[in-house]
Scaffold this motif. Structure first.
Motif, short mmCIF file in Angstrom:
data_model
loop_
_atom_site.label_atom_id
_atom_site.label_comp_id
_atom_site.label_asym_id
_atom_site.label_seq_id
_atom_site.Cartn_x
_atom_site.Cartn_y
_atom_site.Cartn_z
N HIS A 75 3.51 9.57 -36.97
CA HIS A 75 3.27 9.49 -35.53
C HIS A 75 2.23 8.42 -35.22
O HIS A 75 1.44 8.06 -36.08
N ILE A 76 2.21 7.97 -33.96
CA ILE A 76 1.26 6.94 -33.56
C ILE A 76 0.72 7.24 -32.17
O ILE A 76 1.44 7.74 -31.30
N THR A 77 -0.57 6.96 -31.99
CA THR A 77 -1.25 6.95 -30.69
C THR A 77 -2.07 5.65 -30.65
O THR A 77 -2.11 4.93 -31.65
N PRO A 78 -2.75 5.35 -29.56
CA PRO A 78 -3.55 4.12 -29.54
C PRO A 78 -4.67 4.09 -30.57
O PRO A 78 -5.10 3.02 -30.99
N ASP A 79 -5.11 5.29 -31.01
CA ASP A 79 -6.28 5.33 -31.88
C ASP A 79 -6.10 6.07 -33.21
O ASP A 79 -7.06 6.31 -33.91
N ASN A 80 -4.85 6.42 -33.54
CA ASN A 80 -4.65 7.01 -34.87
C ASN A 80 -3.20 6.99 -35.29
O ASN A 80 -2.29 6.79 -34.50
N ILE A 81 -3.02 7.20 -36.58
CA ILE A 81 -1.71 7.41 -37.18
C ILE A 81 -1.69 8.87 -37.61
O ILE A 81 -2.70 9.39 -38.08
N GLY A 82 -0.59 9.54 -37.37
CA GLY A 82 -0.49 10.96 -37.69
C GLY A 82 0.56 11.25 -38.74
O GLY A 82 1.53 10.48 -38.89
N PHE A 83 0.39 12.35 -39.46
CA PHE A 83 1.28 12.76 -40.53
C PHE A 83 1.46 14.27 -40.46
O PHE A 83 0.49 15.02 -40.49
N TRP A 84 2.71 14.73 -40.32
CA TRP A 84 3.04 16.15 -40.33
C TRP A 84 3.81 16.42 -41.62
O TRP A 84 4.78 15.71 -41.93
N PHE A 92 -5.39 9.82 -39.06
CA PHE A 92 -6.26 8.80 -39.62
C PHE A 92 -6.58 7.82 -38.50
O PHE A 92 -5.67 7.28 -37.86
N ALA A 93 -7.87 7.60 -38.25
CA ALA A 93 -8.29 6.73 -37.16
C ALA A 93 -7.96 5.27 -37.45
O ALA A 93 -8.31 4.74 -38.50
N SER A 94 -7.26 4.65 -36.53
CA SER A 94 -6.93 3.23 -36.60
C SER A 94 -6.48 2.82 -35.21
O SER A 94 -5.90 3.62 -34.48
N SER A 95 -6.76 1.60 -34.82
CA SER A 95 -6.41 1.13 -33.48
C SER A 95 -5.06 0.41 -33.50
O SER A 95 -4.78 -0.40 -34.39
N PHE A 96 -4.26 0.70 -32.47
CA PHE A 96 -2.96 0.08 -32.32
C PHE A 96 -2.80 -0.42 -30.89
O PHE A 96 -3.33 0.19 -29.96
N GLU A 112 -2.22 12.95 -53.04
CA GLU A 112 -2.54 12.56 -51.67
C GLU A 112 -1.46 11.60 -51.17
O GLU A 112 -0.61 11.17 -51.94
N THR A 113 -1.51 11.26 -49.90
CA THR A 113 -0.59 10.30 -49.32
C THR A 113 -1.38 9.10 -48.85
O THR A 113 -2.20 9.21 -47.93
N LEU A 114 -1.18 7.97 -49.51
CA LEU A 114 -1.91 6.73 -49.20
C LEU A 114 -1.30 6.07 -47.98
O LEU A 114 -0.07 6.06 -47.80
N ILE A 115 -2.15 5.47 -47.15
CA ILE A 115 -1.73 4.81 -45.92
C ILE A 115 -1.91 3.31 -46.09
O ILE A 115 -3.02 2.85 -46.37
N HIS A 116 -0.83 2.57 -45.90
CA HIS A 116 -0.90 1.10 -45.91
C HIS A 116 -0.47 0.61 -44.53
O HIS A 116 0.58 1.02 -44.03
N ILE A 117 -1.27 -0.23 -43.93
CA ILE A 117 -0.94 -0.86 -42.65
C ILE A 117 -0.99 -2.36 -42.86
O ILE A 117 -2.00 -2.90 -43.31
N ASN A 118 0.11 -3.02 -42.54
CA ASN A 118 0.22 -4.47 -42.69
C ASN A 118 -0.14 -4.93 -44.10
O ASN A 118 -0.83 -5.93 -44.30
N GLY A 119 0.32 -4.17 -45.10
CA GLY A 119 0.15 -4.55 -46.49
C GLY A 119 -1.16 -4.16 -47.14
O GLY A 119 -1.34 -4.37 -48.33
N GLN A 120 -2.07 -3.58 -46.38
CA GLN A 120 -3.38 -3.22 -46.92
C GLN A 120 -3.53 -1.70 -46.96
O GLN A 120 -3.25 -1.02 -45.96
N GLY A 123 -6.50 3.85 -46.17
CA GLY A 123 -7.01 5.20 -46.29
C GLY A 123 -5.95 6.13 -46.84
O GLY A 123 -4.95 5.68 -47.41
N SER A 124 -6.18 7.43 -46.66
CA SER A 124 -5.23 8.40 -47.17
C SER A 124 -5.31 9.69 -46.37
O SER A 124 -6.29 9.97 -45.69
N PHE A 125 -4.24 10.46 -46.47
CA PHE A 125 -4.22 11.84 -45.98
C PHE A 125 -4.40 12.71 -47.21
O PHE A 125 -3.76 12.47 -48.24
N SER A 126 -5.23 13.72 -47.11
CA SER A 126 -5.44 14.62 -48.26
C SER A 126 -4.33 15.67 -48.25
O SER A 126 -4.59 16.86 -48.24
N ALA A 127 -3.09 15.19 -48.25
CA ALA A 127 -1.93 16.07 -48.18
C ALA A 127 -0.74 15.39 -48.83
O ALA A 127 -0.69 14.17 -48.97
N LEU A 128 0.24 16.21 -49.19
CA LEU A 128 1.47 15.73 -49.82
C LEU A 128 2.62 15.85 -48.83
O LEU A 128 2.50 16.48 -47.79
#
Length: 172
Positions: A75-84, A92-96, A112-120, A123-128
């Motif tokens: 999921h996405i909002t202006p200020d985070n990416i979400g994972f269900w 995870f806080a990030s600006s879009f 854990e689930t690693l987060i890559h945005i634009n190749g970098q 961060g991560s979610f402490s969840a599978l």
């Protein structure tokens, strides 16, 4: 290896403007359930360009999630990416910004689930990934008993991998 896709074959989407344009009202794509989606570890990657973002408007870009359970949804909002993952919702806080393309890659490595945005890796979610099996791949909203969290924007080059891709592989 790429799930349900030939190795080494480039997508025509890389050569033309073939993104899926989703209007945030009634557009979405349902890809029937396939056991290949039921990975415990692996990588989900895609390009997304939100047309509009609003605080409190949690838009679902894609997920393997349905009436029988959830493996994941992103999921996405202006200020985070979400994972269900079927049990909890993580952010995870990030600006879009609306109108900007972003490449997302989520690598579930068994702890854990690693987060890559634009190749970098950012961060991560402490969840599978969740345990919901036999669910469809839905692009552009959540569909369970009802339909909700519609995405307004474009999605392109969705890839589901049954391997954990490295940062270098994601960048390539």
């Amino acid at each position: 290896t790429l799930i349900n896709g030939p190795t080494g074959v480039l997508s025509p989407a890389q050569y033309a403007s073939n993104a899926i344009d989703i209007d945030g009202a009634d557009d979405y794509i349902t890809i029937p359930a396939n056991p290949a989606y039921d990975v415990a570890t692996g990588t989900v990657e895609f390009w997304a360009r939100p047309n509009a973002l609003a605080v409190g408007n949690n838009m679902c870009m894609l997920g393997v999630r349905g009436t029988g359970g959830s493996r994941y949804s992103f999921h996405i909002t202006p200020d985070n990416i979400g994972f269900w993952n079927g049990s909890n919702f993580y952010t995870f806080a990030s600006s879009f910004a609306a109108g900007t393309w972003y490449h997302f890659a989520f690598v579930c490595n068994g702890s854990e689930t690693l987060i890559h945005i634009n190749g970098q890796e950012v961060g991560s979610f402490s969840a599978l990934f969740g345990s919901g099996n036999g669910q469809p791949l839905i692009i552009g909203r959540v569909i369970e008993a009802t339909q909700f969290e519609p995405f307004n924007g474009a999605i392109d080059e969705v890839r589901l991998w049954n391997v954990m891709r490295s940062e270098a592989e994601i960048q390539a």
